[in-house]
Motif scaffolding. Structure first.
Motif, mmCIF file in Angstrom:
data_model
loop_
_atom_site.group_PDB
_atom_site.id
_atom_site.type_symbol
_atom_site.label_atom_id
_atom_site.label_comp_id
_atom_site.label_asym_id
_atom_site.label_seq_id
_atom_site.Cartn_x
_atom_site.Cartn_y
_atom_site.Cartn_z
ATOM 1 N N GLN A 134 -43.884 40.371 -25.370
ATOM 2 C CA GLN A 134 -42.480 39.675 -25.510
ATOM 3 C C GLN A 134 -41.384 40.890 -25.784
ATOM 4 O O GLN A 134 -41.365 42.060 -26.601
ATOM 5 N N THR A 135 -40.327 40.794 -25.081
ATOM 6 C CA THR A 135 -38.980 41.605 -25.553
ATOM 7 C C THR A 135 -37.962 40.725 -26.257
ATOM 8 O O THR A 135 -37.641 39.674 -25.587
ATOM 9 N N ALA A 136 -37.560 41.169 -27.504
ATOM 10 C CA ALA A 136 -36.431 40.478 -28.116
ATOM 11 C C ALA A 136 -35.135 41.491 -28.499
ATOM 12 O O ALA A 136 -35.241 42.420 -28.808
ATOM 13 N N ASP A 191 -37.785 44.904 -18.235
ATOM 14 C CA ASP A 191 -38.169 43.959 -17.183
ATOM 15 C C ASP A 191 -37.796 42.372 -17.472
ATOM 16 O O ASP A 191 -37.841 41.712 -16.323
ATOM 17 N N GLY A 192 -37.272 42.092 -18.631
ATOM 18 C CA GLY A 192 -36.981 40.742 -18.872
ATOM 19 C C GLY A 192 -36.704 40.432 -20.148
ATOM 20 O O GLY A 192 -37.361 41.313 -21.307
ATOM 21 N N LEU A 193 -36.183 39.502 -20.670
ATOM 22 C CA LEU A 193 -35.881 39.033 -22.025
ATOM 23 C C LEU A 193 -36.666 37.851 -22.518
ATOM 24 O O LEU A 193 -36.263 36.729 -21.881
ATOM 25 N N ASP A 194 -37.392 37.898 -23.440
ATOM 26 C CA ASP A 194 -38.192 36.616 -23.910
ATOM 27 C C ASP A 194 -37.286 35.895 -24.930
ATOM 28 O O ASP A 194 -37.151 34.609 -25.183
ATOM 29 N N LEU A 195 -36.629 36.885 -25.890
ATOM 30 C CA LEU A 195 -36.063 36.175 -27.049
ATOM 31 C C LEU A 195 -34.575 37.031 -26.955
ATOM 32 O O LEU A 195 -34.460 38.222 -27.218
ATOM 33 N N LEU A 196 -33.585 36.105 -27.022
ATOM 34 C CA LEU A 196 -32.132 36.444 -27.382
ATOM 35 C C LEU A 196 -31.452 35.882 -28.651
ATOM 36 O O LEU A 196 -31.506 34.766 -28.792
ATOM 37 N N LEU A 197 -31.599 36.599 -29.576
ATOM 38 C CA LEU A 197 -31.176 36.200 -30.850
ATOM 39 C C LEU A 197 -29.864 36.674 -31.292
ATOM 40 O O LEU A 197 -29.412 37.888 -31.571
ATOM 41 N N ASN A 198 -28.960 35.534 -31.118
ATOM 42 C CA ASN A 198 -27.473 35.849 -31.240
ATOM 43 C C ASN A 198 -27.048 35.670 -32.683
ATOM 44 O O ASN A 198 -26.601 34.641 -33.115
ATOM 45 N N ASN A 199 -27.315 36.644 -33.358
ATOM 46 C CA ASN A 199 -27.326 36.788 -34.860
ATOM 47 C C ASN A 199 -25.969 37.424 -35.411
ATOM 48 O O ASN A 199 -25.499 37.204 -36.450
ATOM 49 N N LEU A 249 -33.023 36.612 -18.418
ATOM 50 C CA LEU A 249 -34.287 35.820 -19.040
ATOM 51 C C LEU A 249 -35.259 35.341 -18.453
ATOM 52 O O LEU A 249 -35.156 34.980 -17.310
ATOM 53 N N ARG A 250 -36.416 35.410 -19.345
ATOM 54 C CA ARG A 250 -37.898 35.189 -18.605
ATOM 55 C C ARG A 250 -37.658 33.647 -18.488
ATOM 56 O O ARG A 250 -37.247 32.799 -19.232
ATOM 57 N N VAL A 256 -35.049 27.467 -23.298
ATOM 58 C CA VAL A 256 -34.346 26.784 -24.493
ATOM 59 C C VAL A 256 -33.277 27.484 -25.180
ATOM 60 O O VAL A 256 -33.462 28.679 -25.249
ATOM 61 N N SER A 257 -32.369 26.715 -25.606
ATOM 62 C CA SER A 257 -31.265 27.053 -26.656
ATOM 63 C C SER A 257 -31.066 26.438 -27.929
ATOM 64 O O SER A 257 -31.106 25.063 -27.637
ATOM 65 N N ASN A 258 -31.049 26.860 -29.066
ATOM 66 C CA ASN A 258 -30.977 26.255 -30.409
ATOM 67 C C ASN A 258 -29.848 27.149 -31.209
ATOM 68 O O ASN A 258 -29.740 28.331 -31.021
ATOM 69 N N SER A 259 -29.418 26.472 -32.246
ATOM 70 C CA SER A 259 -28.732 26.997 -33.177
ATOM 71 C C SER A 259 -29.245 26.763 -34.451
ATOM 72 O O SER A 259 -29.886 25.841 -34.674
ATOM 73 N N LEU A 260 -28.749 27.267 -35.600
ATOM 74 C CA LEU A 260 -29.403 27.289 -37.027
ATOM 75 C C LEU A 260 -28.576 27.677 -38.043
ATOM 76 O O LEU A 260 -27.526 28.357 -37.894
#
Ligand SMILES: NC(=O)c1ccc[n+]([C@@H]2O[C@H](COP(=O)([O-])OP(=O)(O)OC[C@H]3O[C@@H](n4cnc5c(N)ncnc54)[C@H](OP(=O)(O)O)[C@@H]3O)[C@@H](O)[C@H]2O)c1
Length: 310
Positions: free
Chosen positions: A19-21, A94-102, A138-139, A200-204
């Motif tokens: 995975q790519t993050a 090659d693609g993004l598995d995790l995009l963490l907008n922190n 995004l994958r 999927v998209s979530n916030s926290l």
């Protein structure tokens, strides 16, 4: 630094190999601990921030632990830099598995950047633009996680004020930007779903985390005090905050959850203002307008009712 804190135990068995993050704001604080953890879980980590020296140190630390990482600098007060960051990610992976907008902060002084109030720009418009620029990269089963805060409670969306710093309050601007984060994450979830995309998209809310560098934006004495609060029982450690972020980002328990706001590693009901669908649509359109770009995941694709850009 301590990179194997107990609070991350809940995510130590997850395999992110292959995975790519991208973790924005991973030169310090919650993002840095999350980047280290993702490296240990096997993900290739793109470390981001403005501070090149700090970013390179995180990359080196991840590599020393056997992980893969690279640093990309981008100042989130500049649209061009955000677009260049996205372009680098598109070119180098090659693609993004995790995009963490922190990445984000609370700013003592009111300032306009590119004609827009800085807190709204850095905390909301920057992840909005970055996410839009990376949508096609995004994958299929990617997860986008946006760092919000319980500080959003009490804020009301006021898009008429984002072009001024008259009457600026750092906390008020911060709370407003964090409300935008929750609205953005849920609107993104709806639009991805309507477009038939499984991502999927979530916030926290990561907890109250005084041990990060977050307090550096506060006036002198308050900044030191904020850091000292890290030893007070009931506050969260930086690792606790990272564990909250990683629970939403990589836990199998949250893989199919979308459009939710997490706190204490559970989906939680955000404030009424953050559940206002019409406000979320207004924010989505106005953000594109402020950035001078086409509306991402447009209404035609997503089936949204909103047509008004104001
Ligand atoms: N600490 C808390 O109690 C708390 C509570 C709720 C939510 N949060 C949220 O958690 C997130 C992480 O905060 P933290 O507590 O870990 O604080 P932190 O240690 O100050 O980390 C903030 C990160 O954001 C980056 N950043 C700040 N301004 C930037 C800009 N203009 N351009 C690019 N990157 C920028 C910083 O990198 P550079 O300095 O290298 O640019 C740093 O890596 C933020 O979104 C914050 O709002 C924190």
């Amino acid at each position: 630094m301590s990179t194997r804190p107990e609070s991350l135990a809940t995510v130590t068995d997850i395999d992110c190999t292959g995975q790519t993050a991208l973790v924005t704001g991973s030169t310090s604080g919650i993002g840095r601990v999350a980047a280290y953890a993702l490296g240990r879980l096997g993900a290739e980590v793109i470390v981001h921030g403005r501070d090149r020296e700090a970013g390179e140190a995180v990359v080196e630390g991840i590599r020393e632990e056997g992980g893969e990482a690279a640093f990309v600098a981008a100042d989130f007060t500049e649209a061009a830099a955000i677009r260049t960051l996205a372009e680098t990610v598109r070119t180098e992976t090659d693609g993004l598995d995790l995009l963490l907008n922190n990445a984000g902060g609370l700013f003592r002084e009111g300032r306009l950047v590119e004609g827009i109030e800085r807190t709204f720009y850095v905390n909301h418009l920057a992840p909005y633009l970055l996410t839009a620029e990376l949508l096609d990269h995004l994958r299929e089963d990617a997860r986008v996680v946006t760092m919000a805060s319980d500080a959003h409670r009490g804020a009301e969306l006021d898009l008429d004020r984002v072009r001024t710093v008259d009457g600026y309050s750092g906390m008020g601007a911060y709370a407003h930007s964090k409300l935008a984060n929750v609205l953005f994450a849920s609107e993104l979830a709806r639009r991805l779903d309507a477009a038939g995309r499984p991502a999927v998209s979530n916030s926290l809310h990561p907890g109250f985390v005084p041990g990060s560098q977050f307090g550096r934006f506060l006036p002198g004495p308050l900044s030191g005090l904020f850091q000292m609060l890290g030893v007070v029982p009931g506050t969260s450690s930086v690792a606790d905050g990272a564990a909250e972020l990683l629970h939403v980002a990589v836990s199998p328990d949250t893989a199919d959850v979308s459009g939710r706001y997490f706190s204490g590693q559970s989906p939680t009901t955000p404030a009424a203002a953050a559940r206002d669908r019409a406000a979320a649509e207004r924010l989505w359109h106005r953000s594109a307008e402020l950035l001078g770009m086409d509306v991402p995941l447009s209404d035609a694709v997503s089936g949204s009712a909103a047509t008004d850009a104001s």
